[in-house]
Design an enzyme around this catalytic site. Structure first.
Site, short mmCIF file in Angstrom:
data_model
loop_
_atom_site.label_atom_id
_atom_site.label_comp_id
_atom_site.label_asym_id
_atom_site.label_seq_id
_atom_site.Cartn_x
_atom_site.Cartn_y
_atom_site.Cartn_z
N LYS A 1 -8.18 12.14 -3.02
CA LYS A 1 -6.80 11.69 -3.08
C LYS A 1 -6.76 10.16 -3.05
CE LYS A 1 -2.60 12.47 -0.54
NZ LYS A 1 -1.97 13.08 0.62
N LYS B 1 -5.87 4.00 0.35
CA LYS B 1 -6.30 2.63 0.59
C LYS B 1 -7.61 2.57 1.34
CE LYS B 1 -3.78 -1.15 1.60
NZ LYS B 1 -2.80 -1.96 2.33
N LYS C 1 -9.22 12.13 13.60
CA LYS C 1 -9.23 10.69 13.88
C LYS C 1 -10.12 10.34 15.06
CE LYS C 1 -4.86 8.96 12.01
NZ LYS C 1 -3.69 8.11 12.33
#
Ligand code: TRP
Length: 329
Positions: A194, A197, A114
């Site tokens: 996968k 969103k 991240k």
């Protein structure tokens, strides 16, 4: 009777759930509430560790609760609450940060991923797993249903519990990962990835998606480019997975045998997948339409009250152990 084991899981308030979340996690949460003492927390304080919009966060938190309840989480059977409404989590997190290793935190894959390439990386993103450990340990949970990507965080929570116990006396059970074989639903538009969103609207099917849009996404789902092989291509395998998850077994087996004999056409396969998916989502849609936002808020408040009663006791115990003693009443 022996008391039930405690289960805790945290869910990021990402807004609406998609069918990948449903089959991969939420369906399992619903099953677990029958067997264990379950706490499910919508982790809004984790969501602020990366840049976020306050309006969106507020909206997404309620949306997530609505979706979870529509999927069958039952406030009579589990405790559903918003993390920030139980402020004891953050206090315990501070205490635990004293027994969390800096080196361990630096090794967290999610932190590295991240933070990678970001011009600003918050300190909260770094200590995120300590708050996660507090989420779990504050209920003395022994089982944590999560996906594989979270194993490292649960391992860390175990190490934190162990170090706390050895320095201050036995306080926290070491939580275990409850890995159920959760199907990995892939993106219809790129079945090598996968369902998510963050990839964009073509890549996921929301639980509340209108029927036409579901049909369109299945109809245009990527299948094969080349000739058929005994091994299914990722797109075809994904359609079969969805069929397996939604259709009666005979139907699924019929399509499998058609595939095996080389007589399968993708159009009827896609039609069946869309039909059964729409049918499976119908009761979820109906329940969601019945839920009023004011009821959901009440459920979350009641959940937070119940969670706090437990959390406060553990926090008191931890405070006592480390030598800061009782809060004034
Ligand atoms: N980090 C988890 C995720 O990204 C969410 C989470 C926060 C969590 N607290 C938790 C999961 C406690 C399990 C237990 O999915």
């Amino acid at each position: 009777m022996a008391s039930k084991s405690v289960v805790l899981s945290g869910i990021q308030p990402t807004g609406t759930l998609h069918i990948g979340n449903y089959f991969g996690a939420v369906k399992n949460y619903v099953a677990l509430q029958e067997q264990y003492e379950c706490f499910y927390s919508i982790v809004d304080y984790h969501a602020i560790t990366v840049e976020h919009d306050p309006q969106e966060l507020r909206k997404n938190t309620i949306e997530m609760a609505l979706d979870l309840l529509a999927c069958g989480l039952d406030p009579q059977k589990c405790t559903l609450f918003v993390q920030s409404q139980v402020p004891e989590h953050t206090e315990l997190s501070w205490i635990l940060s004293a027994v969390a290793s800096y080196g361990d935190l630096q090794r967290m894959t999610q932190f590295k991923e991240k933070g990678e390439g970001q011009e600003f990386v918050s300190c909260g993103l770094f200590t995120y797993p300590v708050l996660q450990a507090a989420d779990i340990l504050i209920y003395k949970a022994s089982k944590v249903p999560v996906g594989e990507d979270q194993i490292q965080h649960i391992e860390l929570a175990r190490r934190i519990a162990r170090r706390f116990n050895s320095r201050f006396g036995e306080t926290f059970p070491e939580p275990e990962v409850l890995l159920t074989e959760a199907p990995r639903v892939m993106s219809p538009a790129d079945p090598t990835r996968k369902m998510s969103k963050s990839l964009g609207p073509k890549h996921y099917i929301a639980l509340t998606e209108p029927e036409e849009s579901i049909r369109e996404k299945i109809k245009t789902a990527v299948t094969d480019i080349g000739p058929r092989t005994p091994e299914k291509s990722p797109g075809v395998a994904n359609l079969f997975l969805l069929l397996k998850l939604t259709a009666p077994q005979e139907i699924y087996e019929q399509f499998e045998s058609d595939y095996a004999t080389g007589t399968l056409k993708y159009e009827p396969l896609k039609r069946a997948v869309a039909d059964y998916l729409v049918k499976m989502l119908e009761p979820i849609r109906a329940r969601r339409a019945q839920l009023k936002e004011s009821d959901v808020r009440e459920i979350l408040h009641e959940g937070a009250r119940r969670a706090r009663a437990v959390a406060r006791q553990t926090l008191e115990e931890a405070r006592e152990r480390i030598g800061v003693g009782k809060l004034l009443p």
